[in-house]
Design a protein around this motif. Structure first.
Motif, mmCIF file in Angstrom:
data_model
loop_
_atom_site.group_PDB
_atom_site.id
_atom_site.type_symbol
_atom_site.label_atom_id
_atom_site.label_comp_id
_atom_site.label_asym_id
_atom_site.label_seq_id
_atom_site.Cartn_x
_atom_site.Cartn_y
_atom_site.Cartn_z
ATOM 1 N N PRO A 24 0.794 -1.221 0.000
ATOM 2 C CA PRO A 24 0.000 0.000 0.000
ATOM 3 C C PRO A 24 0.830 1.278 0.000
ATOM 4 O O PRO A 24 0.401 2.281 -0.552
ATOM 5 C CB PRO A 24 -0.832 -0.109 1.281
ATOM 6 C CG PRO A 24 -0.953 -1.567 1.526
ATOM 7 C CD PRO A 24 0.329 -2.174 1.043
ATOM 8 N N VAL A 25 2.004 1.264 0.633
ATOM 9 C CA VAL A 25 2.788 2.493 0.635
ATOM 10 C C VAL A 25 3.931 2.448 -0.380
ATOM 11 O O VAL A 25 4.639 3.420 -0.542
ATOM 12 C CB VAL A 25 3.384 2.815 2.026
ATOM 13 C CG1 VAL A 25 2.289 2.990 3.046
ATOM 14 C CG2 VAL A 25 4.366 1.764 2.473
ATOM 15 N N ASP B 82 5.980 2.524 -3.784
ATOM 16 C CA ASP B 82 5.823 3.136 -5.108
ATOM 17 C C ASP B 82 5.930 2.141 -6.248
ATOM 18 O O ASP B 82 5.498 2.415 -7.363
ATOM 19 C CB ASP B 82 6.892 4.213 -5.310
ATOM 20 C CG ASP B 82 6.360 5.588 -4.983
ATOM 21 O OD1 ASP B 82 5.134 5.727 -4.916
ATOM 22 O OD2 ASP B 82 7.169 6.508 -4.808
ATOM 23 N N ARG C 39 13.477 3.753 4.043
ATOM 24 C CA ARG C 39 13.690 5.075 3.417
ATOM 25 C C ARG C 39 15.080 5.660 3.661
ATOM 26 O O ARG C 39 15.239 6.696 4.267
ATOM 27 C CB ARG C 39 12.576 6.056 3.767
ATOM 28 C CG ARG C 39 12.350 6.411 5.207
ATOM 29 C CD ARG C 39 11.339 7.571 5.237
ATOM 30 N NE ARG C 39 11.033 7.972 6.578
ATOM 31 C CZ ARG C 39 9.982 8.672 6.918
ATOM 32 N NH1 ARG C 39 9.110 9.048 6.025
ATOM 33 N NH2 ARG C 39 9.768 9.029 8.149
ATOM 34 N N ASP D 126 15.036 0.838 0.434
ATOM 35 C CA ASP D 126 14.298 0.208 1.518
ATOM 36 C C ASP D 126 14.864 -1.201 1.652
ATOM 37 O O ASP D 126 14.573 -2.068 0.829
ATOM 38 C CB ASP D 126 12.805 0.176 1.183
ATOM 39 C CG ASP D 126 11.987 -0.359 2.339
ATOM 40 O OD1 ASP D 126 12.362 -1.415 2.871
ATOM 41 O OD2 ASP D 126 10.987 0.273 2.699
ATOM 42 N N ARG E 252 12.594 -4.427 1.714
ATOM 43 C CA ARG E 252 11.940 -4.915 0.498
ATOM 44 C C ARG E 252 12.907 -5.632 -0.437
ATOM 45 O O ARG E 252 12.483 -6.245 -1.414
ATOM 46 C CB ARG E 252 11.320 -3.742 -0.258
ATOM 47 C CG ARG E 252 10.188 -3.077 0.473
ATOM 48 C CD ARG E 252 9.538 -2.033 -0.414
ATOM 49 N NE ARG E 252 8.671 -1.161 0.352
ATOM 50 C CZ ARG E 252 8.584 0.155 0.190
ATOM 51 N NH1 ARG E 252 9.316 0.744 -0.733
ATOM 52 N NH2 ARG E 252 7.763 0.855 0.916
ATOM 53 N N ARG F 285 8.616 9.774 -5.719
ATOM 54 C CA ARG F 285 8.070 9.203 -4.498
ATOM 55 C C ARG F 285 6.728 9.835 -4.127
ATOM 56 O O ARG F 285 6.614 11.048 -3.951
ATOM 57 C CB ARG F 285 9.095 9.421 -3.392
ATOM 58 C CG ARG F 285 8.856 8.631 -2.134
ATOM 59 C CD ARG F 285 10.088 8.744 -1.252
ATOM 60 N NE ARG F 285 9.814 8.434 0.127
ATOM 61 C CZ ARG F 285 9.806 7.194 0.610
ATOM 62 N NH1 ARG F 285 10.050 6.183 -0.177
ATOM 63 N NH2 ARG F 285 9.553 6.985 1.884
#
Ligand code: SF4
Ligand code: SF4
Ligand code: SF4
Ligand code: SF4
Lengths: 172, 495
Positions: B102-103, B105, B136, B146, B149, B211
């Protein structure tokens, strides 16, 4: 497809129908049947004999409307335990909305665990069709349609647009 | 060497060249086998294990990125056994992945998301907590990392090792603590760093300037050519016009490389990638006469007045400043107007010094305009010499030049503090271009032209490749393409 003509025969009315008297009597019959069934139900309920409720007329708008438990009403944006909005501005609700009435812009959140949050969040309730898709789409359960508010009239189209503070006002 | 081999993939015959792997041959034939670490330009370390396939006769499934194609090989990539192996590989990638789509990009263009939806093992078997790592982390001016991820495909470290050769990134630690990070004391500031956001198959490396601006599924993509230098890299232009409130209202969202074996390969430079994002700023859309009386004009009236003004004094004193930003179509109309019809003598189109910059071995070229070559084909730079800004300034001061027609160029960048005085000496200053600048403020006539993304045309790059670009956006206001303005003037000036 070529246009075709399909003949439809007119209903044939006899004297009885054309006089309307019989039909009026039949209609009143229905009304009175309901009246007496309801009367009987109310009386039996008062006497404590039968549980089935009789029909009632709600004096809306003099009395508040009774909404079903799952009625979709005005949206509410929920908060995290610390009071900040739960929305992470993923834009899934904006994407799914068939009325295209949600407008969100995102920004960096000061909280590193949140990362992304909504900068503005507007819903144009004048365009919303109250389908509830936005609630279904939200991955973090940030938007509900349970403010139990159905009177949303305003004096201008602009006033029908609710922004983030307004959508969060009545959420603890 | 050019021997062709034939093998079968999922019952489909595939042709491979000698030395090619099964994954390469399949990709070339348009069959998609899931993969993360293999990249056409970066080799096949075989560490992501996603491209695992079943091979008839082999005891165990094998990774297709390291499996040389052989004649008669029978490979299955969608059989239950192959899918089970791919599913296990994916589960390992997701062990520590935060699944914060959801957050993120990358969401909407993420390899992890795609295969996860495709393979469909939606319930995690993990009972342990996920390992946490840096979120971040700004690695340099353009790229955000990140670490949670990241799936350790090593594409990024191979890029900085093999392509940019700048070696800023490394992989540190082992096991759950393994992470991509900057080499101590370095920043990710090489001139090609933006490519890392493209090659990272997940959302671990993303563009800082993109972003949270707009979701990728709102973007439209158009094939275009970068106008940043004479390389003419092939690009995709991603525009955001469906939801105008997104992307801060800007229509241009980002530029992405488009594979071209002979021009730019898979890459573009950061100057090109990030240099045009203010595309919509200072734009001109109205046809204006500013002096002596300020008035908005129709194109018809403006062309009539400009045509008359160009003929007012002897053509020897008329100078024309253009640049390699003109497309081939513009150059032709330019030549027909100024050389064939008006017979002007003073031209300035060389990139000195305002349109010259750094060059390197990989892509970037010194001339920061895309199409000097297109002008050269018509004699600009061969038969017709270009003036320099200094000699033009000298001629204006000596009173030899009375009129200047500027096409999308800013004299203030070359003349600095002297520019206002020099430009005000002129009896006639015409500015034609998409953006406001000093010449546009001081001009007698200001003609709005479309910018590169609002027209279609061709650029000829320094190798002589003629490359077409498509229209990605609607013109603003009354703006017209340069060639249309030249053609209109030419029609009126023709004897
Ligand atoms: S209820 Fe439906 S129409 Fe209304 S905002 Fe949600 S998705 Fe849009
Ligand atoms: S779907 Fe939920 S989290 Fe996403 S933008 Fe809408 S309200 Fe916010
Ligand atoms: S940051 Fe991206 S490109 Fe680099 S190793 Fe991790 S997943 Fe691969
Ligand atoms: S090398 Fe030149 S053409 Fe290629 S992206 Fe960079 S500026 Fe644009």
């Amino acid at each position: 497809m070529a246009m075709t003509v399909r003949p439809v025969s007119r209903p044939r009315r006899g004297l009885l129908e054309q006089s309307y008297l019989w039909e009026v009597a039949r209609g009143l019959g229905v009304t009175f049947r309901h009246f007496f069934i309801n009367l009987a139900r109310h009386c039996l309920r008062l006497a404590g004999l039968r549980a089935e409720p009789g029909a009632v007329t709600i004096q809306y708008p003099d009395e508040p409307a009774v909404l079903g438990r799952r009625a979709r009403t005005r949206h509410r944006l929920l908060r995290r335990p610390d009071g900040s909005p739960r929305c992470t501005a993923c834009l899934l609700c904006e994407t799914i909305c068939p009325a295209r009435c949600i407008r969100i812009t995102a920004e960096e959140s000061p909280d590193p665990a949140v990362e992304k949050r909504a900068k503005t969040f507007d819903i144009d309730l004048g365009m919303c069709v109250f389908c509830g898709h936005c609630v279904e789409a939200c991955p973090v359960d940030a938007i509900h349609m349970d403010a139990d508010q159905v009177e949303l009239a305003a004096y201008s189209r602009g006033d029908m647009i609710w922004d983030m503070p307004a959508l969060m006002r009545d959420t603890k | 060497m050019d021997k062709t081999l034939r093998f079968t993939l999922d019952g489909r015959p595939i042709e491979a060249r000698l030395g090619e792997t099964v994954l390469e041959a399949a990709t070339r034939a348009g069959v998609m086998i899931p993969h993360y670490c293999w990249h056409q330009a970066l080799g096949n370390p075989g560490n992501c294990r996603m491209c695992i396939v079943e091979v008839e006769g082999a005891a165990k499934p094998q990774v297709s990125c390291r499996l040389p194609a052989r004649e008669g090989l029978v490979v299955r990539s969608i059989s239950p056994a192959a899918r089970r192996a791919q599913c296990s590989a994916l589960e390992f990638h997701l062990v520590d992945h935060p699944l914060d789509c959801p957050v993120c990009d990358q969401s909407g263009e993420c390899g992890l998301q795609d295969y996860y939806m495709d393979i469909g093992r939606y319930k995690s078997a993990m009972r342990e907590d996920k390992a946490h790592a840096g979120k971040r982390l700004a690695l340099g001016p353009h790229i955000m990392l990140d670490q949670e991820r990241c799936i350790m495909c090593t594409r990024c470290t191979r890029f900085v090792g093999q392509v940019s050769k700048s070696h800023e990134l490394g992989i540190f630690g082992r096991g759950h603590r393994q992470a991509v990070d900057l080499v101590p004391g370095r920043a990710l500031d090489n001139p090609y760093s933006g490519n890392l956001a493209d090659i990272c198959p997940v959302g671990a490396l993303t563009d800082r300037d993109f972003r949270f601006q707009v979701r990728v599924w709102y973007l439209d993509s158009t094939e275009s050519i970068c106008p940043g230098c004479s390389r003419g890299c092939n690009i995709f232009v991603h525009t955001s016009t469906r939801r105008p409130w997104q992307n801060q209202g800007r229509r241009l969202a980002r530029l992405k490389p488009r594979f071209s074996p002979e021009v730019n390969g898979h890459w573009i430079c950061d100057e090109g990638r990030y240099g045009f994002l203010d595309f919509d700023s200072k734009r001109l859309g109205r046809v204006m006469r500013l002096k002596p009386v300020s008035e908005e004009l129709s194109w018809d009236r403006a062309a009539q007045e400009v045509a008359a003004a160009l003929r007012r004094k002897p053509v020897e004193g008329l100078a024309v400043a253009a640049s390699g930003a003109l497309s081939n179509e513009d150059w032709l109309a330019f030549k027909e107007l100024f050389v064939d019809t008006l017979q002007a003598r003073r031209f300035l189109f060389a990139p000195e010094p305002d349109q010259a910059g750094t060059e390197d071995q990989l892509l970037r070229r010194r001339e920061k305009t895309p199409n000097l070559e297109g002008g050269k084909a018509l004699g600009f730079g061969t038969k017709i010499e270009s003036l320099g800004w200094d000699s033009l300034a000298g001629d204006i001061e000596a009173g030899k030049v009375w009129g200047l027609y500027v096409i999308d160029r800013d004299p203030a960048q070359a003349w600095g503090g002297r520019s206002r005085e020099l430009l005000e000496r002129l009896d006639l200053l015409i500015y034609q271009g998409p953006r406001q600048c000093l010449a546009g403020e001081l001009a007698h006539y200001r003609l709005p032209a479309t910018a590169w993304l609002e027209e279609e045309g061709h650029f000829t790059n320094f190798q002589g490749n003629v490359q077409g670009y498509q229209r990605a956006l609607q013109p603003l206001g009354a703006a017209k393409p340069d060639w249309a303005i030249f053609a209109d003037l030419e029609r009126r000036l023709k004897p």
